[in-house]
Design a protein around this motif. Sequence first.
Motif, mmCIF file in Angstrom:
data_model
loop_
_atom_site.group_PDB
_atom_site.id
_atom_site.type_symbol
_atom_site.label_atom_id
_atom_site.label_comp_id
_atom_site.label_asym_id
_atom_site.label_seq_id
_atom_site.Cartn_x
_atom_site.Cartn_y
_atom_site.Cartn_z
ATOM 1 N N ARG A 91 0.818 -1.206 0.000
ATOM 2 C CA ARG A 91 0.000 0.000 0.000
ATOM 3 C C ARG A 91 0.858 1.264 0.000
ATOM 4 N NH1 ARG A 91 -4.360 -1.281 4.670
ATOM 5 N NH2 ARG A 91 -4.958 0.885 4.177
ATOM 6 N N GLU A 92 0.490 2.185 -0.903
ATOM 7 C CA GLU A 92 1.251 3.411 -1.064
ATOM 8 C C GLU A 92 1.216 4.279 0.202
ATOM 9 O OE1 GLU A 92 3.951 5.685 -2.627
ATOM 10 O OE2 GLU A 92 3.178 3.926 -3.691
ATOM 11 N N GLU A 93 0.060 4.268 0.907
ATOM 12 C CA GLU A 93 -0.031 5.081 2.122
ATOM 13 C C GLU A 93 0.907 4.562 3.213
ATOM 14 O OE1 GLU A 93 -3.941 2.580 2.184
ATOM 15 O OE2 GLU A 93 -2.557 3.445 0.702
ATOM 16 N N HIS A 94 1.205 3.251 3.189
ATOM 17 C CA HIS A 94 2.152 2.690 4.145
ATOM 18 C C HIS A 94 3.569 3.169 3.831
ATOM 19 C CE1 HIS A 94 -0.546 -0.905 5.539
ATOM 20 N NE2 HIS A 94 -0.952 0.269 5.967
ATOM 21 N N ARG A 95 3.898 3.214 2.563
ATOM 22 C CA ARG A 95 5.224 3.701 2.161
ATOM 23 C C ARG A 95 5.389 5.172 2.555
ATOM 24 N NH1 ARG A 95 7.552 1.020 -2.462
ATOM 25 N NH2 ARG A 95 7.759 2.981 -3.596
ATOM 26 N N ALA A 96 4.320 5.962 2.357
ATOM 27 C CA ALA A 96 4.358 7.379 2.724
ATOM 28 C C ALA A 96 4.507 7.544 4.229
ATOM 29 C CB ALA A 96 3.095 8.082 2.226
ATOM 30 N N ALA A 97 3.833 6.688 4.999
ATOM 31 C CA ALA A 97 3.895 6.778 6.465
ATOM 32 C C ALA A 97 5.284 6.426 6.989
ATOM 33 C CB ALA A 97 2.839 5.867 7.088
ATOM 34 N N VAL A 98 5.941 5.443 6.358
ATOM 35 C CA VAL A 98 7.294 5.057 6.764
ATOM 36 C C VAL A 98 8.272 6.202 6.480
ATOM 37 C CG1 VAL A 98 9.229 3.509 6.241
ATOM 38 C CG2 VAL A 98 6.929 2.571 6.570
ATOM 39 N N TRP A 99 8.141 6.810 5.314
ATOM 40 C CA TRP A 99 8.971 7.976 4.981
ATOM 41 C C TRP A 99 8.762 9.088 6.007
ATOM 42 C CZ3 TRP A 99 9.472 10.250 -0.650
ATOM 43 C CH2 TRP A 99 10.350 11.331 -0.638
ATOM 44 N N GLU A 100 7.499 9.358 6.344
ATOM 45 C CA GLU A 100 7.190 10.415 7.298
ATOM 46 C C GLU A 100 7.771 10.100 8.682
ATOM 47 O OE1 GLU A 100 3.308 12.774 9.145
ATOM 48 O OE2 GLU A 100 3.029 11.180 7.685
ATOM 49 N N ARG A 101 7.677 8.823 9.109
ATOM 50 C CA ARG A 101 8.239 8.436 10.403
ATOM 51 C C ARG A 101 9.757 8.662 10.426
ATOM 52 N NH1 ARG A 101 6.915 4.665 14.451
ATOM 53 N NH2 ARG A 101 4.784 5.355 14.058
ATOM 54 N N LEU A 102 10.421 8.289 9.331
ATOM 55 C CA LEU A 102 11.866 8.489 9.251
ATOM 56 C C LEU A 102 12.206 9.970 9.304
ATOM 57 C CD1 LEU A 102 14.746 7.422 8.837
ATOM 58 C CD2 LEU A 102 14.301 7.405 6.366
ATOM 59 N N GLU A 103 11.455 10.767 8.566
ATOM 60 C CA GLU A 103 11.701 12.214 8.518
ATOM 61 C C GLU A 103 11.544 12.850 9.900
ATOM 62 O OE1 GLU A 103 9.122 14.439 5.800
ATOM 63 O OE2 GLU A 103 10.944 15.003 4.717
#
Length: 395
Positions: free
Chosen positions: A347-359
């Motif tokens: 899921r694309e929203e999961h990839r976006a959430a992981v990026w946001e968590r890292l940021e």
Amino acid sequence: MKRMIVHCEPGSTEMALMENGNLVEYAAERSQNRGLIGSFIKGKVVNVIPGMQAAFVDIGQKKNAFLYIDDVLHPHLEKQPKHKPSISELLKPGQELVVQVIKEAIGNKGARVTTHYSLPGRWLVYMPTAGYVAVSKKIGREEERQRLKTIGEELRSDEEGLILRTVAEHEDRQAIDEDLTMLRKQWAVIMDKAQKASAPFLLHQDLSMIQRLMRDVYSPETDELIMDCPDQAKEAQAFLRAMLPGETPRIVVYAGETPLFDHYDIKSRLEKDFQRKVWLPGGGYLVWDTTEALTVIDVNTGKFIGGESLEDTVFQTNLEAAQEMARLVRLRDTGGIIIVDFIDMEREEHRAAVWERLEKSMYGDRTQHHILGWTKLGLLEMTRKRMREEITIFS
């Protein structure tokens, strides 16, 4: 809350920084081998290489320093020529000039130097020839950014440049003005020495490791400095009182029977966090491989089976990995290109959430870094500035 734990031995100092109980930074410094980053040196151009658009400068070290043309041109992009000249038009062998070290000598490479001078203070960074004002990107409120920029523009002279640091948020004009006055005096001393000295000559050395940490991150309202060396504790107290007049710094001199780093479990944490394989709290793990060109971090689910589905298990592991990886990158002072092989997510929203968590997790890292995003192969790519040799843990 931050807790700075400093262990001293004859000839060496170790520092561990903890934030909310988590170990986030470690540094070690030998008194006879203090780093040069931030130092100002009067150097002599040894040779100029137009094909590389660079020059090599004798700064009194074993290897000559590298000076790239972009570090010779005006520091303000708007004041640089439209067409970049050859470096041979700007520098000649035998020419003496003041340079500042921005990267330590690493391996077979000499230090990297610049003529874009900067002197960091408590609230701002002073750039004597930059000609502009900037505000830390970590200050989010536009109203506060504009207030600080206005103060900077009113305080600076035509040629001066200022960067208002993150800690300057909500600080009053008088404190910022006092910081600028002190930095101007420091710059005047450096220039006076440069006129009298013959190259190569060290004009100014940056603060010690402990003083830099206090300058950059210490807040007297919430933070605690714990040291097992009474003499250095007195010096630290004097430094903080000079930097923060009117404040009462919290400095504790540790006198327990158990060694300081053992008392706070620092050694065992470092041993665990510097392993090739690092376990995540939920049972997943990271595998950390470093080459000369880049660092690769591989994420695995390991023993974690807590998700409602495979996708959820993978997503939760990746979120944990992003947060822990940010801490470890900062703790290990990993630099250069960093590639993270997260577990594949549908899921694309999961990839976006992981990026946001890292940021968000990288927010506290003072070292310049950029998260570039996902590659076509599903890897996450980022860079982090590397300025010093790999960390050595003293035994």
